[in-house]
Motif scaffolding. Sequence first.
Motif, PDB file in Angstrom:
ATOM      1  N   ILE A 280       0.868  -1.173   0.000  1.00 49.39           N
ATOM      2  CA  ILE A 280       0.000   0.000   0.000  1.00 49.39           C
ATOM      3  C   ILE A 280       0.907   1.226   0.000  1.00 49.39           C
ATOM      4  O   ILE A 280       1.794   1.349   0.843  1.00 49.39           O
ATOM      5  CB  ILE A 280      -0.903   0.028   1.249  1.00 49.39           C
ATOM      6  CG1 ILE A 280      -1.764  -1.245   1.334  1.00 49.39           C
ATOM      7  CG2 ILE A 280      -1.776   1.276   1.257  1.00 49.39           C
ATOM      8  CD1 ILE A 280      -2.884  -1.332   0.313  1.00 49.39           C
ATOM      9  N   LYS A 282       1.104   5.166   0.546  1.00 50.27           N
ATOM     10  CA  LYS A 282       0.294   6.212   1.201  1.00 50.27           C
ATOM     11  C   LYS A 282       1.121   7.475   1.373  1.00 50.27           C
ATOM     12  O   LYS A 282       2.337   7.402   1.576  1.00 50.27           O
ATOM     13  CB  LYS A 282      -0.123   5.806   2.616  1.00 50.27           C
ATOM     14  CG  LYS A 282      -0.666   4.438   2.831  1.00 50.27           C
ATOM     15  CD  LYS A 282      -1.056   4.311   4.315  1.00 50.27           C
ATOM     16  CE  LYS A 282      -1.214   2.868   4.717  1.00 50.27           C
ATOM     17  NZ  LYS A 282      -1.635   2.720   6.105  1.00 50.27           N
ATOM     18  N   ILE A 292      -3.927   7.238  -1.103  1.00 49.99           N
ATOM     19  CA  ILE A 292      -3.609   5.821  -0.851  1.00 49.99           C
ATOM     20  C   ILE A 292      -3.874   5.003  -2.105  1.00 49.99           C
ATOM     21  O   ILE A 292      -4.893   5.190  -2.767  1.00 49.99           O
ATOM     22  CB  ILE A 292      -4.486   5.254   0.294  1.00 49.99           C
ATOM     23  CG1 ILE A 292      -4.213   6.002   1.600  1.00 49.99           C
ATOM     24  CG2 ILE A 292      -4.244   3.767   0.499  1.00 49.99           C
ATOM     25  CD1 ILE A 292      -5.038   5.517   2.779  1.00 49.99           C
ATOM     26  N   THR A 294      -3.189   0.747  -3.833  1.00 50.58           N
ATOM     27  CA  THR A 294      -2.683  -0.623  -3.718  1.00 50.58           C
ATOM     28  C   THR A 294      -1.825  -0.935  -4.940  1.00 50.58           C
ATOM     29  O   THR A 294      -2.232  -0.651  -6.074  1.00 50.58           O
ATOM     30  CB  THR A 294      -3.867  -1.622  -3.659  1.00 50.58           C
ATOM     31  OG1 THR A 294      -4.690  -1.286  -2.538  1.00 50.58           O
ATOM     32  CG2 THR A 294      -3.390  -3.052  -3.512  1.00 50.58           C
ATOM     33  N   ARG A 296       0.268  -4.179  -6.712  1.00 48.72           N
ATOM     34  CA  ARG A 296       0.537  -5.619  -6.662  1.00 48.72           C
ATOM     35  C   ARG A 296       1.768  -5.998  -7.474  1.00 48.72           C
ATOM     36  O   ARG A 296       2.304  -7.083  -7.321  1.00 48.72           O
ATOM     37  CB  ARG A 296      -0.684  -6.389  -7.173  1.00 48.72           C
ATOM     38  CG  ARG A 296      -1.939  -6.140  -6.333  1.00 48.72           C
ATOM     39  CD  ARG A 296      -3.206  -6.686  -6.975  1.00 48.72           C
ATOM     40  NE  ARG A 296      -4.404  -6.325  -6.203  1.00 48.72           N
ATOM     41  CZ  ARG A 296      -5.070  -5.199  -6.339  1.00 48.72           C
ATOM     42  NH1 ARG A 296      -4.675  -4.290  -7.217  1.00 48.72           N
ATOM     43  NH2 ARG A 296      -6.139  -4.953  -5.595  1.00 48.72           N
ATOM     44  N   GLN A 327       3.991   0.428   2.379  1.00 47.72           N
ATOM     45  CA  GLN A 327       3.759  -0.471   3.508  1.00 47.72           C
ATOM     46  C   GLN A 327       3.357  -1.853   3.004  1.00 47.72           C
ATOM     47  O   GLN A 327       2.588  -1.977   2.054  1.00 47.72           O
ATOM     48  CB  GLN A 327       2.633   0.118   4.369  1.00 47.72           C
ATOM     49  CG  GLN A 327       2.447  -0.531   5.721  1.00 47.72           C
ATOM     50  CD  GLN A 327       1.364   0.174   6.509  1.00 47.72           C
ATOM     51  OE1 GLN A 327       0.201   0.197   6.099  1.00 47.72           O
ATOM     52  NE2 GLN A 327       1.722   0.772   7.619  1.00 47.72           N
ATOM     53  N   GLY A 329       1.320  -4.827   2.427  1.00 45.66           N
ATOM     54  CA  GLY A 329      -0.129  -4.977   2.467  1.00 45.66           C
ATOM     55  C   GLY A 329      -0.520  -6.163   3.329  1.00 45.66           C
ATOM     56  O   GLY A 329       0.067  -7.235   3.217  1.00 45.66           O
ATOM     57  N   ARG A 363     -15.086  -2.955  -1.654  1.00 42.70           N
ATOM     58  CA  ARG A 363     -13.624  -3.058  -1.657  1.00 42.70           C
ATOM     59  C   ARG A 363     -13.189  -4.506  -1.462  1.00 42.70           C
ATOM     60  O   ARG A 363     -13.896  -5.298  -0.843  1.00 42.70           O
ATOM     61  CB  ARG A 363     -13.039  -2.182  -0.526  1.00 42.70           C
ATOM     62  CG  ARG A 363     -13.220  -0.682  -0.791  1.00 42.70           C
ATOM     63  CD  ARG A 363     -12.240  -0.207  -1.853  1.00 42.70           C
ATOM     64  NE  ARG A 363     -12.509   1.137  -2.325  1.00 42.70           N
ATOM     65  CZ  ARG A 363     -11.633   2.142  -2.215  1.00 42.70           C
ATOM     66  NH1 ARG A 363     -10.480   1.958  -1.608  1.00 42.70           N
ATOM     67  NH2 ARG A 363     -11.912   3.318  -2.725  1.00 42.70           N
ATOM     68  N   ASP A 366      -7.581  -6.719  -0.249  1.00 39.16           N
ATOM     69  CA  ASP A 366      -6.252  -6.097  -0.292  1.00 39.16           C
ATOM     70  C   ASP A 366      -6.343  -4.595  -0.590  1.00 39.16           C
ATOM     71  O   ASP A 366      -5.392  -3.987  -1.058  1.00 39.16           O
ATOM     72  CB  ASP A 366      -5.370  -6.792  -1.337  1.00 39.16           C
ATOM     73  CG  ASP A 366      -5.970  -6.751  -2.742  1.00 39.16           C
ATOM     74  OD1 ASP A 366      -7.127  -6.288  -2.889  1.00 39.16           O
ATOM     75  OD2 ASP A 366      -5.295  -7.183  -3.690  1.00 39.16           O
ATOM     76  N   GLU A 367      -7.517  -3.996  -0.282  1.00 42.02           N
ATOM     77  CA  GLU A 367      -7.678  -2.564  -0.572  1.00 42.02           C
ATOM     78  C   GLU A 367      -7.961  -1.764   0.701  1.00 42.02           C
ATOM     79  O   GLU A 367      -8.410  -2.316   1.713  1.00 42.02           O
ATOM     80  CB  GLU A 367      -8.838  -2.367  -1.569  1.00 42.02           C
ATOM     81  CG  GLU A 367      -8.516  -2.892  -2.964  1.00 42.02           C
ATOM     82  CD  GLU A 367      -9.666  -2.653  -3.930  1.00 42.02           C
ATOM     83  OE1 GLU A 367      -9.466  -1.885  -4.892  1.00 42.02           O
ATOM     84  OE2 GLU A 367     -10.746  -3.219  -3.734  1.00 42.02           O
ATOM     85  N   ASN A 368      -7.710  -0.471   0.611  1.00 47.32           N
ATOM     86  CA  ASN A 368      -7.995   0.445   1.718  1.00 47.32           C
ATOM     87  C   ASN A 368      -9.513   0.563   1.885  1.00 47.32           C
ATOM     88  O   ASN A 368     -10.239   0.791   0.928  1.00 47.32           O
ATOM     89  CB  ASN A 368      -7.372   1.812   1.364  1.00 47.32           C
ATOM     90  CG  ASN A 368      -7.904   2.919   2.246  1.00 47.32           C
ATOM     91  OD1 ASN A 368      -7.947   2.770   3.451  1.00 47.32           O
ATOM     92  ND2 ASN A 368      -8.300   4.025   1.637  1.00 47.32           N
TER      93      ASN A 368
END
Length: 431
Positions: A280, A282, A292, A294, A296, A327, A329, A363, A366-368
């Motif tokens: 992630i 941010k 923010i 994600t 992969r 960060q 995830g 969401r 693996d998402e905010n």
Amino acid sequence: MVPHLVTALSGPINELEERILDSMPAIERWFRLEWMEHTPPFYTSVDVRNAGFKLAPVDTNLYPGGWNNLTPEMLPLAVQAAMAAIEKICPEARNLLVIPENHTRNTFYLANVLQLKRIFHMAGLNVRVGSINPEIKEPTTIELPTGESIVLEPVVRSKTRLGLKDFDPCTILLNNDLSAGPPGILEDLHEQYLLPPLHAGWSVRRKSRHFQSYEEVAKRFGKMLGIDPWLINPMFNRCGEINFAEGSGMDCLTTNVDALLTRIRKKYKEYGINEKPFVIVKADNGTYGMGIMTVRDTKDLEELSRRTKNKMAVIKDGQEVHDVIIQEGVQTYERIHDAVAEPVVYLMDRYVVGGFYRVHPERGIDENLNAPGAGFVPLAFAESTRLPQPGQKPGASAPNRFYMYGVIGRLAMLAASYELEATDPEAETYD
């Protein structure tokens, strides 16, 4: 009031839960000794993610704004913690001034301010709400969706003190994260306690500094417990030269994302985890779930859309993003009503006082989840009479799982106290 909990109860999280429950006396003693050396932040909320094989904090807020999401059953705990906190700081306190965020018309946020007012009123204080928003020029009553109302009053600054007309507080509680920097009106106060202190605001705080402190705490806690600290610690990197608007500094971002993904893959291999790792990215001083994304694969960074770049370029109060934390995830396998959920732990002084699930039906794991469309399901940590039950099969007891969340929340709060000590402008260690 404990919602039905669906969790991936496989792998090391069971062992971790067992180890934590078996070590409860040692853990509580460890925290007790830490709090003899360090001062907890006044109040804190911690976003926790449970991946089934790992349980870790992913964000720590020192100006929590969701007190209205706690259950009524948790109110007595919050009141007791508020009493303990005030007693330590200003035992003779009579008046408390709460200073909220400036977005005056957000009624959900103001319901949180009203709940804070209620907690401190019950703790034995006269509480009023003073706005530093220049638009508030006279006492303003705002109706809330609950049918209640809240009065915002313009603050009055004398040469050395801050208050309201005919109201001189000993203590000022900030519920404003000062993203744009501390306004002069809050500086150079004389014999008034400002909680949290100005250097807890996002103009000074950095997520990377917090997680550096958390890493130190996790290593010491892991050593005491005899566990790999990675099971409770999200790894991270930092990039301090990014400009999403201009597209510069992307090499720095790509290199750091790649390095972290490599470290995560190594850990996944060590533990036999067949998930696809992700990170992630941010804003390092970000708040309100802004700035923010994600990632992969590093290829994702080459294909960033203009919309994503614009979203990442500016955060709250128009602050431009140049520093990011990358960060590790942590998936969340918590589910409520088929929607992805994550627990948020609320603390005051050194006590866990409750929490809620942040739930987002649109969401992925693996998402905010701190994004428009999120909902909140209250969570009673101890169900008032039910405490953790050592000896039960791991995962069988909701209070046991919540005790674990409380331990992780307190570790993050301890890291925040390390962080605030390191950035205190009046401390000799300040660098």
